[in-house]
Design an enzyme around this catalytic site. Structure first.
Site, PDB file in Angstrom:
ATOM      1  N   GLU A 152      31.366  32.813  35.340  1.00 23.46           N
ATOM      2  CA  GLU A 152      30.889  33.182  34.003  1.00 23.46           C
ATOM      3  C   GLU A 152      31.828  32.630  32.945  1.00 23.46           C
ATOM      4  OE1 GLU A 152      29.293  37.689  35.104  1.00 23.46           O
ATOM      5  OE2 GLU A 152      30.947  37.424  33.718  1.00 23.46           O
ATOM      6  N   CYS A 164      35.894  32.693  26.321  1.00 28.21           N
ATOM      7  CA  CYS A 164      36.572  33.541  27.303  1.00 28.21           C
ATOM      8  C   CYS A 164      36.375  32.865  28.663  1.00 28.21           C
ATOM      9  CB  CYS A 164      35.917  34.923  27.251  1.00 28.21           C
ATOM     10  SG  CYS A 164      36.564  36.069  28.449  1.00 28.21           S
ATOM     11  N   CYS A 184      38.230  37.657  42.215  1.00 22.83           N
ATOM     12  CA  CYS A 184      39.630  38.021  41.955  1.00 22.83           C
ATOM     13  C   CYS A 184      40.129  38.907  43.090  1.00 22.83           C
ATOM     14  CB  CYS A 184      39.747  38.764  40.630  1.00 22.83           C
ATOM     15  SG  CYS A 184      41.455  39.219  40.219  1.00 22.83           S
ATOM     16  N   CYS A 202      41.029  45.661  40.889  1.00 22.03           N
ATOM     17  CA  CYS A 202      41.057  46.765  39.914  1.00 22.03           C
ATOM     18  C   CYS A 202      39.763  47.574  40.035  1.00 22.03           C
ATOM     19  CB  CYS A 202      41.228  46.222  38.503  1.00 22.03           C
ATOM     20  SG  CYS A 202      42.749  45.284  38.318  1.00 22.03           S
ATOM     21  N   CYS A 212      36.778  47.169  37.459  1.00 14.85           N
ATOM     22  CA  CYS A 212      36.411  45.792  37.096  1.00 14.85           C
ATOM     23  C   CYS A 212      35.376  45.225  38.066  1.00 14.85           C
ATOM     24  CB  CYS A 212      37.677  44.940  37.088  1.00 14.85           C
ATOM     25  SG  CYS A 212      37.347  43.181  36.967  1.00 14.85           S
ATOM     26  N   CYS A 263      25.690  41.491  32.280  1.00 15.80           N
ATOM     27  CA  CYS A 263      27.030  40.952  32.540  1.00 15.80           C
ATOM     28  C   CYS A 263      27.897  41.945  33.287  1.00 15.80           C
ATOM     29  CB  CYS A 263      27.684  40.601  31.220  1.00 15.80           C
ATOM     30  SG  CYS A 263      29.338  40.008  31.417  1.00 15.80           S
TER      31      CYS A 263
HETATM   32  N1  SAH Z   1      42.863  39.287  35.487  1.00 13.06           N
HETATM   33  C1  SAH Z   1      43.319  39.286  34.134  1.00 13.06           C
HETATM   34  C2  SAH Z   1      42.340  38.639  33.182  1.00 13.06           C
HETATM   35  C3  SAH Z   1      40.894  38.960  33.380  1.00 13.06           C
HETATM   36  S1  SAH Z   1      40.438  40.641  33.118  1.00 13.06           S
HETATM   37  C4  SAH Z   1      43.663  40.691  33.701  1.00 13.06           C
HETATM   38  O1  SAH Z   1      43.319  41.641  34.394  1.00 13.06           O
HETATM   39  O2  SAH Z   1      44.304  40.829  32.673  1.00 13.06           O
HETATM   40  C5  SAH Z   1      40.645  40.781  31.362  1.00 13.06           C
HETATM   41  C6  SAH Z   1      40.643  42.198  30.815  1.00 13.06           C
HETATM   42  O3  SAH Z   1      39.382  42.844  30.977  1.00 13.06           O
HETATM   43  C7  SAH Z   1      41.653  43.089  31.494  1.00 13.06           C
HETATM   44  O4  SAH Z   1      42.469  43.715  30.542  1.00 13.06           O
HETATM   45  C8  SAH Z   1      40.776  44.084  32.200  1.00 13.06           C
HETATM   46  O5  SAH Z   1      41.401  45.294  32.384  1.00 13.06           O
HETATM   47  C9  SAH Z   1      39.567  44.196  31.319  1.00 13.06           C
HETATM   48  N2  SAH Z   1      38.409  44.799  31.995  1.00 13.06           N
HETATM   49  C10 SAH Z   1      37.942  44.539  33.212  1.00 13.06           C
HETATM   50  N3  SAH Z   1      36.872  45.309  33.493  1.00 13.06           N
HETATM   51  C11 SAH Z   1      36.647  46.078  32.411  1.00 13.06           C
HETATM   52  C12 SAH Z   1      35.675  47.074  32.068  1.00 13.06           C
HETATM   53  N4  SAH Z   1      34.721  47.429  32.914  1.00 13.06           N
HETATM   54  N5  SAH Z   1      35.758  47.671  30.856  1.00 13.06           N
HETATM   55  C13 SAH Z   1      36.720  47.300  29.981  1.00 13.06           C
HETATM   56  N6  SAH Z   1      37.667  46.360  30.233  1.00 13.06           N
HETATM   57  C14 SAH Z   1      37.641  45.758  31.435  1.00 13.06           C
HETATM   58 FE1  SF4 Z   2      41.183  40.787  38.553  1.00 15.30          FE
HETATM   59 FE2  SF4 Z   2      41.852  43.242  37.774  1.00 15.30          FE
HETATM   60 FE3  SF4 Z   2      41.680  41.249  35.965  1.00 15.30          FE
HETATM   61 FE4  SF4 Z   2      39.471  42.252  37.170  1.00 15.30          FE
HETATM   62  S1  SF4 Z   2      40.838  43.313  35.768  1.00 15.30           S
HETATM   63  S2  SF4 Z   2      39.936  40.112  36.837  1.00 15.30           S
HETATM   64  S3  SF4 Z   2      40.255  42.693  39.245  1.00 15.30           S
HETATM   65  S4  SF4 Z   2      43.132  41.428  37.680  1.00 15.30           S
END
Ligand code: SAH
Ligand code: SF4
Length: 341
Positions: free
Chosen positions: A89, A102, A109, A113, A116, A328
């Site tokens: 994406e 973005c 990944c 998390c 996520c 999304c």
């Molecule tokens: N892996 C990196 C970059 C991609 S994620 C990282 O984790 O920083 C980018 C941001 O999106 C992160 O801060 C993550 O916590 C946030 N994010 C992921 N899923 C989310 C969700 N469902 N709601 C709000 N923020 C989210």
């Molecule tokens: Fe990976 Fe966590 Fe970032 Fe999602 S929020 S992309 S799982 S590091």
């Protein structure tokens, strides 16, 4: 297979000479792949036809747009298909003066998390440098505007793919013309990698995804945080500020009843106080499969107020484009803050 995207002007000139052509042919290729955004060498009409036909095994390195969703506020999300069929994406976020993209850095990944969508799907592979650059050119072409800002906040963990990310930053700066000061790398934190990043003398902003003020809570939300104790992460961030002179921004996804309590806010303030930092609060965007709730507007405001009272620089990421972006998985949640407020 030779991929041209990612090569600098001088590298393309050297390549042209190596192919038995005058050096200026390399300049022309540079202009057509970065400036005009061609996806096939055959489209570069200024090149001699005979040479173009003999360029088997050489590719520009562009992906295909599989699907496109447009939100009411102009935000557009693209699903791109890579050469090996994998899908990623990328999102374009327009405002009056900016077009922010973005970008993804991995297919999936491995960090897992809990809140996520990408983390839930697991990891498939790292993106190559040209696959990162391609996302920017694609958004630029599809939205018919120059990309001015870039956030590494799509699928994947950028610091697990540092080589391609660094190569892409350099090319996007020199060949595509995006200022490094307009780029942000977002990371959940990988041991040693923040220190490594500090040695490259980049102008990009570092954003660290914190999400919890204690190691205990953090490892519940981010399983991979087990290998990176919170106090070490914070001290690496402090070193980063000292070495680079640039402030670190902390992302904090607010999950109702989990990390949005008064106590969490006070602990967070303690953690980030005393060095140049900034906290971005991101109200959780429900992804369907996770067991979390989005906090109320009031709860977000209270959390913010406590941080402000504690003299922490704080902002709340606005959620726009959310309603039309329902399909999304993950990207929708994290780009809004990078719009102009
Ligand atoms: N892996 C990196 C970059 C991609 S994620 C990282 O984790 O920083 C980018 C941001 O999106 C992160 O801060 C993550 O916590 C946030 N994010 C992921 N899923 C989310 C969700 N469902 N709601 C709000 N923020 C989210
Ligand atoms: Fe990976 Fe966590 Fe970032 Fe999602 S929020 S992309 S799982 S590091």
């Amino acid at each position: 297979m030779t991929i041209l995207l990612g090569k600098s002007r001088s590298e393309l000139m050297a390549w042209a000479v190596q192919m038995g052509q005058p050096a200026f042919r390399g300049k022309q290729v540079h202009e057509w792949i970065y400036g005009k955004g061609v996806s096939q060498l055959e489209e570069i009409s200024v090149l001699p036809k005979q040479w173009r036909e003999n360029l088997q095994g050489v590719k520009v390195g562009r992906s295909q747009v599989l699907h496109q969703v447009r939100a009411g506020d102009g935000t557009e999300k693209f699903l791109l298909q890579l050469e090996d069929g994998k899908i990623i994406e990328t999102v374009g976020i327009p405002t009056n003066k900016r077009l922010t993209v973005c970008v993804s850095t991995q297919v999936g990944c491995p960090m897992g998390c809990r809140f996520c969508a990408t983390g839930k799907g697991g990891w498939q592979r790292n993106l190559a440098e040209h696959e990162i650059i391609d996302q920017v050119l694609t958004v630029q072409q599809q939205m018919q505007r120059r990309v001015t800002h870039l956030v590494f906040m799509g699928m994947g963990e950028p610091l697990l793919n540092l080589e391609s990310v660094l190569g892409a930053i350099q090319s996007l700066h020199q060949d595509v013309g995006i200022s490094q000061r307009h780029m942000t790398i977002s990371t959940v934190g990988i041991p040693q990698k923040i220190a490594q990043l500090a040695t490259y003398d980049l102008q990009v902003t570092l954003a660290v995804s914190l999400h919890a003020p204690t190691q205990e809570l953090r490892r519940r939300l981010i399983p991979a945080a087990d290998r990176y104790p919170l106090d070490r992460l914070i001290s690496d961030c402090q070193d980063y500020v000292t070495k680079t002179g640039r402030r670190v921004s902390f992302e904090y996804t607010l999950l109702a009843g989990v990390n949005d309590t008064r106590e969490c806010a006070l602990r967070l303030a303690q953690l980030v106080r005393g060095f140049q930092s900034h906290v971005n609060l991101i109200p959780y965007n429900p992804i369907g499969v996770a067991d979390f709730q989005r906090p109320t507007v009031r709860a977000v405001a209270q959390f913010r107020q406590i941080l402000e009272q504690e003299k922490v620089a704080v902002s709340v990421r606005r959620t726009r484009g959310l309603e039309a972006d329902a399909a999304c998985g993950q990207l929708r949640g994290r780009y809004q803050e990078f719009r102009e407020n």
